[in-house]
Motif scaffolding. Structure first.
Motif, PDB file in Angstrom:
ATOM      1  N   PRO A  91     -34.735  90.651 -73.031  1.00  0.00           N
ATOM      2  CA  PRO A  91     -34.569  92.192 -73.653  1.00  0.00           C
ATOM      3  C   PRO A  91     -34.477  92.008 -75.164  1.00  0.00           C
ATOM      4  CG  PRO A  91     -32.569  91.450 -72.325  1.00  0.00           C
ATOM      5  CD  PRO A  91     -33.654  90.192 -71.792  1.00  0.00           C
ATOM      6  N   GLY A  92     -34.889  93.230 -75.946  1.00  0.00           N
ATOM      7  CA  GLY A  92     -34.862  93.291 -77.419  1.00  0.00           C
ATOM      8  C   GLY A  92     -36.026  93.133 -77.368  1.00  0.00           C
ATOM      9  N   ALA A  93     -36.210  93.318 -78.956  1.00  0.00           N
ATOM     10  CA  ALA A  93     -37.375  94.144 -79.740  1.00  0.00           C
ATOM     11  C   ALA A  93     -39.135  92.946 -79.636  1.00  0.00           C
ATOM     12  CB  ALA A  93     -37.632  93.019 -82.162  1.00  0.00           C
ATOM     13  N   VAL A  94     -39.652  92.863 -79.332  1.00  0.00           N
ATOM     14  CA  VAL A  94     -40.948  92.149 -78.965  1.00  0.00           C
ATOM     15  C   VAL A  94     -41.733  92.194 -80.617  1.00  0.00           C
ATOM     16  CG1 VAL A  94     -43.305  92.453 -77.347  1.00  0.00           C
ATOM     17  CG2 VAL A  94     -41.330  92.738 -77.177  1.00  0.00           C
ATOM     18  N   GLY A 118     -37.899  85.553 -80.477  1.00  0.00           N
ATOM     19  CA  GLY A 118     -36.561  84.261 -80.721  1.00  0.00           C
ATOM     20  C   GLY A 118     -37.499  84.117 -79.553  1.00  0.00           C
ATOM     21  N   GLU A 119     -37.790  84.545 -79.156  1.00  0.00           N
ATOM     22  CA  GLU A 119     -38.468  83.315 -77.674  1.00  0.00           C
ATOM     23  C   GLU A 119     -39.534  82.875 -78.331  1.00  0.00           C
ATOM     24  OE1 GLU A 119     -37.267  83.088 -74.925  1.00  0.00           O
ATOM     25  OE2 GLU A 119     -35.139  84.345 -75.278  1.00  0.00           O
TER      26      GLU A 119
END
Length: 138
Positions: A91-94, A118-119
């Motif tokens: 979940p979150g921004a891409v 973040g990934e």
């Protein structure tokens, strides 16, 4: 050109990119990094970002890479876009990392890696082909 200028051009040329809040973080030498913020209206059942949103982000990111090469003037058209969904993004921004792989005559071939912010692991891989269009003389 600075990313903010390319973002302005992208938003003017693709109003949906502005509505979605797509940001151009980097764009130079045939590469671009764009960010799609988290948006509840772009989620699909199960709480993950929808495929159409990921495809739209990838397409915009490739255009930003082309705009970076051509000093903000590019009227190329997407002729093919294929996406492979590798995993559900967190979940979150891409983020979308686009790069031009090859230019030959009127055809431009590129790829885009999509991942959750973040990934490190990619959520999707996109290959795309564009047709270069010569802008009309002014």
């Amino acid at each position: 050109m600075i990313p903010a200028e390319i973002q302005r051009i992208v938003h003017a040329g693709v109003p949906l990119a502005e509505q979605w809040g797509i940001e151009v973080l980097q764009a130079e030498a045939g590469t671009a990094l764009c960010r799609l913020p988290e948006r509840p209206d772009l989620l699909r059942p199960g709480g993950t970002i929808s495929g159409p949103a990921l495809m739209g982000l990838a397409d915009v990111a490739m255009w930003a890479a082309l705009l970076g090469v051509h000093e903000g003037r590019d009227e190329s058209l997407t002729s093919q876009l294929a996406i492979t969904f590798l995993r559900r993004p967190a979940p979150g921004a891409v983020l979308a990392e686009a790069r031009i792989v090859k230019r030959g005559g009127r055809l431009i071939y590129g790829e885009v890696w999509l991942r959750a912010e973040g990934e490190t692991e990619p959520a999707a891989h996109v290959t795309t082909q564009w047709v270069a269009v010569t802008p009309p003389r002014r």
